[in-house]
Design an enzyme around this catalytic site. Structure first.
Site, PDB file in Angstrom:
ATOM      1  N   ASP A 287       0.593  -0.965   0.025  1.00 27.71           N
ATOM      2  CA  ASP A 287      -0.230   0.162   0.132  1.00 27.71           C
ATOM      3  C   ASP A 287       0.576   1.714   0.155  1.00 27.71           C
ATOM      4  OD1 ASP A 287      -2.033  -2.606   0.395  1.00 27.71           O
ATOM      5  OD2 ASP A 287      -3.380  -1.343   1.811  1.00 27.71           O
TER       6      ASP A 287
ATOM      7  N   GLU B 234      -4.565  -4.823  -6.998  1.00 27.86           N
ATOM      8  CA  GLU B 234      -5.434  -6.334  -6.135  1.00 27.86           C
ATOM      9  C   GLU B 234      -6.767  -5.584  -5.824  1.00 27.86           C
ATOM     10  OE1 GLU B 234      -2.805  -5.457  -2.325  1.00 27.86           O
ATOM     11  OE2 GLU B 234      -4.536  -4.597  -1.515  1.00 27.86           O
TER      12      GLU B 234
END
Ligand SMILES: *[C@@H]1O[C@H](CO)[C@@H](O)[C@H](O)[C@H]1NC(C)=O
Ligand SMILES: *[C@@H]1O[C@H](CO)[C@@H](O)[C@H](O)[C@H]1NC(C)=O
Ligand SMILES: *[C@@H]1O[C@H](CO)[C@@H](O)[C@H](O)[C@H]1NC(C)=O
Ligand SMILES: *[C@@H]1O[C@H](CO)[C@@H](O)[C@H](O)[C@H]1NC(C)=O
Ligand SMILES: *[C@@H]1O[C@H](CO)[C@@H](O)[C@H](O)[C@H]1NC(C)=O
Ligand SMILES: *[C@@H]1O[C@H](CO)[C@@H](O)[C@H](O)[C@H]1NC(C)=O
Ligand SMILES: *[C@@H]1O[C@H](CO)[C@@H](O)[C@H](O)[C@H]1NC(C)=O
Ligand SMILES: *[C@@H]1O[C@H](CO)[C@@H](O)[C@H](O)[C@H]1NC(C)=O
Ligand SMILES: CC(=O)N[C@H]1CO[C@H](CO)[C@@H](O)[C@@H]1O
Length: 892
Positions: A463, A533
């Site tokens: 992230d 994702e």
């Protein structure tokens, strides 16, 4: 706690017995040999002597410790020893109830004895590949290293232990310290699932003993300069050699690269000063190299590489054997800043899934092989590893099967302890020591992955992006290992280190339910650019799997309590603990469920259309004005029996999300855009003459629920490899739908439709779901008006005649053929076939169906095949059920 004197007494007795039998064989006995520690005795420090000097001597009686396999976290060891069982642990919320968690707050001990007979001039090493989360290691009563050095899941080290060993029995004792995912370099599960009670603590990877002469070798690095069109390539093998003696040594490095009759022999003399380590390179030219391809595009030739160091014409060390492949990867950003890849000069569209290991990090090559086979069966080409790099076997499997691997570090814990990361507590911050651990982790994983042709890129962040200091450590470590692949800053676009620049990958969700037209919406996670994702949060297992891990009460909750937190969803701290968003859509789109069966049928219908649309979106728009460049489905599979975020379940049973993906990711395909009625011809094959085109026929039919034709069109056109093109627009016809219409698209390579390349059926409502794009958050985009499919509940029954026969059987694989014929004038909606064993009524997993969860038009018949491992059942049968047909079983 037992007293030391009793331990010693028992030990003496055991040694006496040992003398009476034949002497144990040595673990390694000649230079160049490496052996794994074959197993461990495992015990908590709470139940063992605290005198490690004594405990790490040979002869101690540990008969009452647990006996476990070489790669075993504590929980895996306790399961292996029968303290817990999978079926109990997974059932309902037992994982929270039956495990005594107090024993995981203190370290555990791994102990083993082995035999060597060292003599002068020989050197011995202890090699680690990562221990969770840190460990002290003792050998024969002496401490070899401690937890400040042997640290991290990926902290692999090679310790010279020559001076620690003795002739005969030797003992190794490892004290593994408890893992905290936020503070330690480990493998956390973030919001994927509840955490294993031991946080994965223990010796999860191999520990090895190796023997060498005066010069030892590191793993090899493989370098080639092949680019497309070249008929010859320069091959370079590099390896670090270390002189273990204090005087200078002359020697020769020899290498062999072999594939079938192709064989390249390399040799290079070397001189090493006393205690010097240096890189030795060997170079040669390979004519007509055989090129490695991803599975859809070609074969996977793998060259065996063996490298040996000779000193005085005797083997001093042998590098770990590797198999390498020759291929050429390029990556960059297109004009929109989106990440692109090409392999061997051809545009490569990664379609893949996020991989999860087993919750207890148990490795089973055959289980992973089956996961990969299922991925290939679905048309996927890429596996993303977020911080779970597993073992060399994973990469070997991918090399052999032609799957690309996108490994990288994980999010949301120790790995992202950057000052600008507001998503972890402020005490989670890298210290100087953490940078040191990160360096060793990257060096070690690079050494494991460098030679594998399946590796597509390494993501040094997930992230968040690594800070500049960490980024340059990672890049330097990868370069030290001659990393031949792209290095990407993160899986998102929150920021980037200067040294790497933008990732070109978006991580904007969704992770929870979004309707099929989402993917064509041009916003947030829709099909443009590279989605690292994302998925509609589906993956509901079928009833036979559910009954293995849900109680009657849990099953009842599933359809009667749509907002309830469910233990088998994500962890209870996550946004995905309930099925509220999904269930809202199910209730509104398909009507409130009337029973568990009805809920599961509707869930499979939702899951199927959701995953199909995601993959069709990303494949049909690969040539759009802002093209899609790849997508990783979140997630491919689960760490445990789970209710969502998977394309097949923990037991390898495929359901709606699987067959939706399998249709959506077909290499040659015909699809429909929910958004504006465009019909796309999709081609992901690159080899059909490389740019040449081939003739195709497309048949488009739309019928209403009574089977009456609303639209029919037949087109002849040309397909181009590696291209998607809009070939028709049927928005007007779709506007004529009253309640629900059925759209069938057939792509065939001949005018009579004898060779059907893709057959694809949609159920369509007059109005699409309406997305409230402005209310999008990091995990989904809300729906303001739901599409209405509720009339599907009232379809009159269709008469489908099903017959099956055994198509072929071999010792290894059985293939059945199932013929489905709709004798009715109305569509037979969503026919699901479950391969079962007729004696036990259990499902046979995994089954490989040519197609499934199919909808038949009036009077239409289809032939499906299913293959399975013959050892799984001698009496297969197929259970047939679905939208508007009676459930029945046919034996074959
Ligand atoms: C596991 O890690 C979490 C932090 O992510 C921590 O709160 C917990 O105490 C750890 N469990 C054990 C057994 O150390
Ligand atoms: C390559 O090595 C494998 C074992 O790693 C062996 O089974 C195979 O026969 C070898 N192939 C060649 C061409 O030497
Ligand atoms: C090989 O040895 C050289 C010289 O010590 C060192 O600089 C380099 O980092 C080593 N490479 C690897 C891959 O360990
Ligand atoms: C990483 O480790 C290698 C090998 O020990 C060392 O040469 C290098 O200087 C380290 N990098 C940093 C930034 O500490
Ligand atoms: C349909 O949408 C696609 C993008 O999703 C666009 O390229 C195409 O022009 C649209 N077609 C029509 C007829 O609106
Ligand atoms: C594949 O399509 C892309 C985009 O149109 C193009 O740049 C590339 O050259 C094509 N490659 C082949 C092999 O057709
Ligand atoms: C969404 O936000 C944009 C920009 O703020 C605004 O122009 C648009 O009207 C909004 N749409 C809706 C449906 O609220
Ligand atoms: C098995 O099925 C395939 C595909 O339908 C067919 O081509 C083949 O003839 C069948 N073989 C037998 C033995 O029935
Ligand atoms: C039970 C049923 O729906 N039977 C139908 C099967 O299809 C034939 C052909 O259309 C019809 O005549 C039957 O009524």
């Amino acid at each position: 706690m037992r007293s030391i004197s009793s331990i010693v007494a028992v030990a003496t007795a055991i040694l006496a017995v040992g003398h009476a039998t034949s002497p144990p064989s040595t673990i390694v006995s000649s230079p160049g040999q490496t052996a794994k520690i074959p197993g461990w005795s495992l015990q908590s420090v709470l139940h063992a002597s605290n005198d490690f000097t004594e405990l790490s001597q040979p002869g101690v009686n540990v008969a009452n410790w647990y006996r476990v396999s070489p790669r075993t976290t504590i929980m895996a060891g306790l399961i292996e020893s029968g303290v817990y069982s999978d079926s109990d642990l997974w059932f309902s919320d037992n994982l929270n109830e039956i495990v005594d968690r107090s024993v995981f707050d203190t370290p555990w001990l791994y102990r083993e004895e082995f035999t060597v007979n060292p003599s002068a001039g020989q050197h011995y090493f202890l090699v680690t590949h990562g221990i969770n989360s840190k460990a002290d290691i003792w050998l024969n009563g002496k401490k070899l290293t401690d937890k400040d050095f042997q640290e991290g899941s990926y902290g692999g080290h090679k310790y010279e232990v020559t001076n620690f060993l003795q002739s005969g029995s030797n003992a190794i004792l490892i004290q593994a310290y408890e893992t905290n995912y936020l503070l330690d370099s480990a493998m956390g599960f973030v919001d994927w699932n509840p955490y294993p009670p031991d946080n994965g603590t223990g010796v999860w990877r191999d520990v090895e003993i190796s023997q060498t002469g005066p010069v030892s070798l590191a793993p090899i690095r493989f370098i080639h300069d092949w680019t497309p069109e070249k008929t010859s390539t320069k091959i370079t093998i590099k390896v670090n050699a270390t002189n273990l003696e204090s005087h200078s040594i002359d020697g020769t490095l020899t290498g062999k690269i072999v594939l079938g009759s192709q064989r390249l022999a390399l040799t290079e003399p070397f001189t090493l000063a006393g205690l010097e380590e240096k890189t030795i390179s060997m170079t040669g030219q390979l004519q007509d190299p055989q090129i490695w391809w991803p599975w859809l595009w070609g074969d996977q030739p793998l060259y065996n590489v063996s490298v040996t160091a000779l000193v005085n014409n005797e083997i001093s060390d042998v590098a770990e054997p590797r198999r390498v492949g020759i291929r050429y990867i390029q990556s960059g950003l297109n004009k929109f800043g989106d990440r692109t890849f090409s392999i061997n000069g051809l545009r490569f569209l990664p379609l893949g899934g996020g991989y999860s290991p087993d919750m207890f990090m148990r490795w089973d090559t055959e289980y992973v092989r089956k996961k990969f086979e299922l991925m290939i069966d679905m048309g996927m080409n890429t596996v993303r590893l977020e911080g779970k790099q597993e073992h060399p076997e994973l990469f070997e499997l991918a090399d052999e099967m032609g799957l690309m691997i996108m490994p990288g570090w994980e999010c949301c814990d120790w790995w992202e302890g950057w000052t600008y990361n507001t998503d972890v507590p402020e005490y989670v911050r890298f210290t100087d020591h953490d940078y040191w651990v990160a360096n060793y982790s990257m060096l070690h994983e690079a050494s494991m992955m460098q030679t594998h042709p399946s590796v597509l890129a390494f993501l040094v962040g997930s992230d968040y992006w690594p800070d500049d200091r960490a980024a340059s450590i990672y890049v330097d470590a990868l370069k030290t290992w001659d990393w031949p692949n792209p290095i990407i800053a993160s899986a998102g676009e929150l920021g980037y280190p200067d040294i790497l620049g933008l990732s070109g990958m978006k991580m904007d969700g969704p992770y929870d339910y979004v309707p099929p037209n989402y993917w064509y919406g041009g916003q947030v996670g829709a099909a443009f650019g590279f989605g690292s994702e994302e998925g509609p949060g589906v993956g509901t297992p079928e009833i036979r799997s559910l009954k293995k891990f849900l109680s009657e009460g849990d099953l009842n909750d599933l359809w009667t309590q749509p907002d309830k937190g469910l233990f088998h969803m994500s962890s209870d701290v996550s946004s995905f603990y309930t099925r509220s968003i999904y269930d809202d859509a199910l209730w509104n789109r398909y009507g409130p469920p009337k029973s568990l069966d009805d809920y599961l049928l509707k869930a499979q219908i939702m899951d199927y259309e959701a995953t199909r649309a995601e993959f069709e979106g990303f494949t049909s728009l690969q040539d759009a004005s802002r093209p899609s460049t790849g997508v990783i489905y979140w997630m491919m599979n689960s760490a445990w029996p789970n209710l969502h975020w998977q394309l097949f379940d923990y037991y390898l049973n495929p359901a709606g999300s699987y067959f939706g993906s399998k249709v959506g990711a077909r290499p040659e395909h015909i699809s429909f855009s929910y958004d504006n009625g465009t019909v796309y011809l999709i081609n992901r094959l690159n080899f059909l003459g490389k740019g040449e085109s081939a003739s195709r026929w497309v048949t488009i039919d739309l019928v209403d629920t009574a089977g009456k034709s609303l639209y029919h069109q037949r087109l002849q056109l040309h397909t181009r490899p590696n291209h998607s093109q809009g070939i028709a627009n049927i928005a007007q016809a779709v506007n004529n739908i009253k309640d629900v219409g059925f759209l069938r698209l057939i792509l065939s390579s001949d005018s009579k439709n004898d060779v059907v390349l893709s057959r694809n059926v949609y159920w369509l409502a007059p109005q699409n779901d309406v997305l409230n794009w402005n209310e999008s958050n990091w995990f989904y985009t809300p729906i303001s008006t739901y599409a209405d499919y509720s009339s599907l509940q009232n379809l009159p029954g269709a008469n489908v005649v099903t017959t099956g026969n055994r198509n072929s059987s071999s010792e290894s694989t059985t293939t059945l053929q199932v013929h489905l014929e709709n004798k009715s004038d109305i569509p037979a909606f969503f026919i699901r076939l479950v391969l079962i064993d007729s004696k036990t009524n259990d499902s046979i997993d995994p089954p490989f169906w040519s197609d499934n969860y199919v909808t038949l038009f009036p009077q239409e018949s289809v032939d499906l095949t299913v293959s399975f491992n013959s050892s799984l059942s001698a009496s297969p049968a197929v259970e047939v059920s679905g939208g508007n047909i009676e459930k029945h079983v046919i034996t074959v």
